[in-house]
Motif scaffolding. Structure first.
Motif, PDB file in Angstrom:
ATOM      1  N   MET A 194       0.823  -1.191   0.000  1.00  0.00           N
ATOM      2  CA  MET A 194       0.000   0.000   0.000  1.00  0.00           C
ATOM      3  C   MET A 194       0.872   1.263   0.000  1.00  0.00           C
ATOM      4  O   MET A 194       0.540   2.218  -0.682  1.00  0.00           O
ATOM      5  CB  MET A 194      -0.909  -0.044   1.236  1.00  0.00           C
ATOM      6  CG  MET A 194      -1.862   1.090   1.323  1.00  0.00           C
ATOM      7  SD  MET A 194      -3.061   0.930   0.008  1.00  0.00           S
ATOM      8  CE  MET A 194      -3.987   2.374   0.236  1.00  0.00           C
ATOM      9  N   ALA A 195       1.976   1.237   0.787  1.00  0.00           N
ATOM     10  CA  ALA A 195       2.850   2.411   0.856  1.00  0.00           C
ATOM     11  C   ALA A 195       3.482   2.690  -0.506  1.00  0.00           C
ATOM     12  O   ALA A 195       3.637   3.857  -0.906  1.00  0.00           O
ATOM     13  CB  ALA A 195       3.928   2.202   1.897  1.00  0.00           C
ATOM     14  N   TYR A 196       3.824   1.613  -1.256  1.00  0.00           N
ATOM     15  CA  TYR A 196       4.407   1.812  -2.579  1.00  0.00           C
ATOM     16  C   TYR A 196       3.412   2.497  -3.519  1.00  0.00           C
ATOM     17  O   TYR A 196       3.783   3.369  -4.303  1.00  0.00           O
ATOM     18  CB  TYR A 196       4.830   0.478  -3.188  1.00  0.00           C
ATOM     19  CG  TYR A 196       5.948  -0.202  -2.437  1.00  0.00           C
ATOM     20  CD1 TYR A 196       7.177   0.418  -2.294  1.00  0.00           C
ATOM     21  CD2 TYR A 196       5.774  -1.460  -1.882  1.00  0.00           C
ATOM     22  CE1 TYR A 196       8.208  -0.189  -1.597  1.00  0.00           C
ATOM     23  CE2 TYR A 196       6.795  -2.087  -1.193  1.00  0.00           C
ATOM     24  CZ  TYR A 196       8.012  -1.444  -1.056  1.00  0.00           C
ATOM     25  OH  TYR A 196       9.027  -2.055  -0.382  1.00  0.00           O
ATOM     26  N   LEU A 197       2.180   2.135  -3.414  1.00  0.00           N
ATOM     27  CA  LEU A 197       1.143   2.717  -4.259  1.00  0.00           C
ATOM     28  C   LEU A 197       0.986   4.213  -3.984  1.00  0.00           C
ATOM     29  O   LEU A 197       0.845   5.017  -4.910  1.00  0.00           O
ATOM     30  CB  LEU A 197      -0.191   1.987  -4.041  1.00  0.00           C
ATOM     31  CG  LEU A 197      -1.347   2.411  -4.928  1.00  0.00           C
ATOM     32  CD1 LEU A 197      -0.994   2.168  -6.394  1.00  0.00           C
ATOM     33  CD2 LEU A 197      -2.605   1.672  -4.556  1.00  0.00           C
ATOM     34  N   VAL A 198       1.065   4.604  -2.713  1.00  0.00           N
ATOM     35  CA  VAL A 198       0.959   6.020  -2.353  1.00  0.00           C
ATOM     36  C   VAL A 198       2.114   6.808  -2.957  1.00  0.00           C
ATOM     37  O   VAL A 198       1.917   7.875  -3.550  1.00  0.00           O
ATOM     38  CB  VAL A 198       0.917   6.177  -0.817  1.00  0.00           C
ATOM     39  CG1 VAL A 198       1.028   7.644  -0.423  1.00  0.00           C
ATOM     40  CG2 VAL A 198      -0.343   5.567  -0.245  1.00  0.00           C
ATOM     41  N   PHE A 199       3.346   6.275  -2.852  1.00  0.00           N
ATOM     42  CA  PHE A 199       4.504   6.973  -3.422  1.00  0.00           C
ATOM     43  C   PHE A 199       4.413   7.050  -4.946  1.00  0.00           C
ATOM     44  O   PHE A 199       4.772   8.072  -5.560  1.00  0.00           O
ATOM     45  CB  PHE A 199       5.804   6.289  -3.004  1.00  0.00           C
ATOM     46  CG  PHE A 199       6.157   6.494  -1.557  1.00  0.00           C
ATOM     47  CD1 PHE A 199       6.313   7.764  -1.033  1.00  0.00           C
ATOM     48  CD2 PHE A 199       6.320   5.403  -0.710  1.00  0.00           C
ATOM     49  CE1 PHE A 199       6.636   7.957   0.295  1.00  0.00           C
ATOM     50  CE2 PHE A 199       6.637   5.582   0.620  1.00  0.00           C
ATOM     51  CZ  PHE A 199       6.784   6.863   1.124  1.00  0.00           C
ATOM     52  N   ILE A 200       3.930   6.013  -5.582  1.00  0.00           N
ATOM     53  CA  ILE A 200       3.792   6.025  -7.036  1.00  0.00           C
ATOM     54  C   ILE A 200       2.753   7.059  -7.465  1.00  0.00           C
ATOM     55  O   ILE A 200       2.969   7.826  -8.411  1.00  0.00           O
ATOM     56  CB  ILE A 200       3.423   4.611  -7.546  1.00  0.00           C
ATOM     57  CG1 ILE A 200       4.623   3.673  -7.367  1.00  0.00           C
ATOM     58  CG2 ILE A 200       2.998   4.646  -9.008  1.00  0.00           C
ATOM     59  CD1 ILE A 200       4.316   2.217  -7.655  1.00  0.00           C
ATOM     60  N   VAL A 201       1.636   7.131  -6.771  1.00  0.00           N
ATOM     61  CA  VAL A 201       0.590   8.103  -7.107  1.00  0.00           C
ATOM     62  C   VAL A 201       1.096   9.525  -6.911  1.00  0.00           C
ATOM     63  O   VAL A 201       0.846  10.407  -7.752  1.00  0.00           O
ATOM     64  CB  VAL A 201      -0.687   7.831  -6.267  1.00  0.00           C
ATOM     65  CG1 VAL A 201      -1.685   8.969  -6.406  1.00  0.00           C
ATOM     66  CG2 VAL A 201      -1.314   6.516  -6.676  1.00  0.00           C
ATOM     67  N   ILE A 202       1.819   9.770  -5.812  1.00  0.00           N
ATOM     68  CA  ILE A 202       2.367  11.113  -5.570  1.00  0.00           C
ATOM     69  C   ILE A 202       3.354  11.493  -6.660  1.00  0.00           C
ATOM     70  O   ILE A 202       3.326  12.619  -7.190  1.00  0.00           O
ATOM     71  CB  ILE A 202       3.019  11.179  -4.173  1.00  0.00           C
ATOM     72  CG1 ILE A 202       1.948  11.121  -3.083  1.00  0.00           C
ATOM     73  CG2 ILE A 202       3.853  12.448  -4.021  1.00  0.00           C
ATOM     74  CD1 ILE A 202       2.513  11.009  -1.672  1.00  0.00           C
ATOM     75  N   THR A 203       4.205  10.569  -7.070  1.00  0.00           N
ATOM     76  CA  THR A 203       5.192  10.849  -8.118  1.00  0.00           C
ATOM     77  C   THR A 203       4.508  11.149  -9.446  1.00  0.00           C
ATOM     78  O   THR A 203       4.883  12.102 -10.158  1.00  0.00           O
ATOM     79  CB  THR A 203       6.134   9.639  -8.279  1.00  0.00           C
ATOM     80  OG1 THR A 203       6.725   9.351  -7.021  1.00  0.00           O
ATOM     81  CG2 THR A 203       7.220   9.917  -9.297  1.00  0.00           C
ATOM     82  N   ILE A 204       3.518  10.373  -9.784  1.00  0.00           N
ATOM     83  CA  ILE A 204       2.783  10.609 -11.044  1.00  0.00           C
ATOM     84  C   ILE A 204       2.068  11.948 -11.003  1.00  0.00           C
ATOM     85  O   ILE A 204       2.088  12.709 -11.986  1.00  0.00           O
ATOM     86  CB  ILE A 204       1.803   9.445 -11.319  1.00  0.00           C
ATOM     87  CG1 ILE A 204       2.590   8.171 -11.650  1.00  0.00           C
ATOM     88  CG2 ILE A 204       0.843   9.789 -12.450  1.00  0.00           C
ATOM     89  CD1 ILE A 204       1.736   6.927 -11.755  1.00  0.00           C
ATOM     90  N   ALA A 205       1.456  12.292  -9.872  1.00  0.00           N
ATOM     91  CA  ALA A 205       0.749  13.571  -9.751  1.00  0.00           C
ATOM     92  C   ALA A 205       1.712  14.738  -9.881  1.00  0.00           C
ATOM     93  O   ALA A 205       1.400  15.742 -10.569  1.00  0.00           O
ATOM     94  CB  ALA A 205       0.011  13.631  -8.418  1.00  0.00           C
ATOM     95  N   LEU A 206       2.875  14.658  -9.250  1.00  0.00           N
ATOM     96  CA  LEU A 206       3.859  15.739  -9.377  1.00  0.00           C
ATOM     97  C   LEU A 206       4.365  15.867 -10.804  1.00  0.00           C
ATOM     98  O   LEU A 206       4.559  16.990 -11.320  1.00  0.00           O
ATOM     99  CB  LEU A 206       5.019  15.498  -8.413  1.00  0.00           C
ATOM    100  CG  LEU A 206       4.732  15.725  -6.933  1.00  0.00           C
ATOM    101  CD1 LEU A 206       5.930  15.319  -6.085  1.00  0.00           C
ATOM    102  CD2 LEU A 206       4.374  17.183  -6.680  1.00  0.00           C
ATOM    103  N   THR A 207       4.591  14.761 -11.472  1.00  0.00           N
ATOM    104  CA  THR A 207       5.068  14.803 -12.861  1.00  0.00           C
ATOM    105  C   THR A 207       4.005  15.423 -13.765  1.00  0.00           C
ATOM    106  O   THR A 207       4.314  16.270 -14.626  1.00  0.00           O
ATOM    107  CB  THR A 207       5.420  13.379 -13.344  1.00  0.00           C
ATOM    108  OG1 THR A 207       6.367  12.805 -12.456  1.00  0.00           O
ATOM    109  CG2 THR A 207       5.995  13.409 -14.743  1.00  0.00           C
ATOM    110  N   ILE A 208       2.758  15.039 -13.592  1.00  0.00           N
ATOM    111  CA  ILE A 208       1.664  15.615 -14.398  1.00  0.00           C
ATOM    112  C   ILE A 208       1.540  17.104 -14.103  1.00  0.00           C
ATOM    113  O   ILE A 208       1.363  17.923 -15.027  1.00  0.00           O
ATOM    114  CB  ILE A 208       0.340  14.862 -14.135  1.00  0.00           C
ATOM    115  CG1 ILE A 208       0.429  13.444 -14.702  1.00  0.00           C
ATOM    116  CG2 ILE A 208      -0.840  15.611 -14.733  1.00  0.00           C
ATOM    117  CD1 ILE A 208      -0.746  12.563 -14.329  1.00  0.00           C
TER     118      ILE A 208
END
Length: 136
Positions: free
Chosen positions: A1-15
């Motif tokens: 679950m923690a990995y998913l949160v970091f991936i979503v945050i990274t994608i949101a910042l990139t977008i």
């Protein structure tokens, strides 16, 4: 679950970054110019340091310095502890010797000193003084 949160945050910042760049290129206006210039300068400095500094040698030298300083502090602390113990033991021995001296001489130290002075005075009286001829 923690990995998913970091991936979503990274994608949101990139977008968000891509959206900001496209908006700035369409309007021709840059936002937070001073902050971005300062950030660019800091990143260039970090890149320069990473390219030109030998961090392994630096880390080795700092470790040596830290270990020498730590060993010096440990030796100094040990010496202070030993000196404190020495002073404590010296005071104990001094007290024990004083008690033993008083126990051995019931008259006390003054009685013996007076006897010695009396004997010395008697001895001085018995000495003959040679006659010294007058010098003209």
């Amino acid at each position: 679950m923690a990995y998913l949160v970091f991936i979503v945050i990274t994608i949101a910042l990139t977008i968000g970054w891509v959206a900001l760049l496209s908006y700035e290129s369409r309007t021709g206006i840059r936002y937070a110019v001073m902050h971005r210039a300062n950030l660019d300068a800091k990143i260039e400095r970090i890149e320069f340091l990473l390219a030109h500094v030998d961090f392994i040698s630096f880390l080795r030298d700092e470790t040596r310095h830290f270990m020498s300083r730590t060993s010096h502090d440990i030796v100094e602390l040990t010496l202070r502890v030993i000196r404190a113990i020495e002073r404590f033991l010296t005071s104990i021995v001094r007290r024990l010797r004083t008690r033993q001296t008083v126990a051995m001489h019931p008259q006390g130290v003054r009685g013996n000193a007076r006897e010695f002075i009396k004997k010395l005075s008697e001895f001085k009286e018995q000495l003959r003084r040679p006659e010294v001829p007058d010098i003209h």
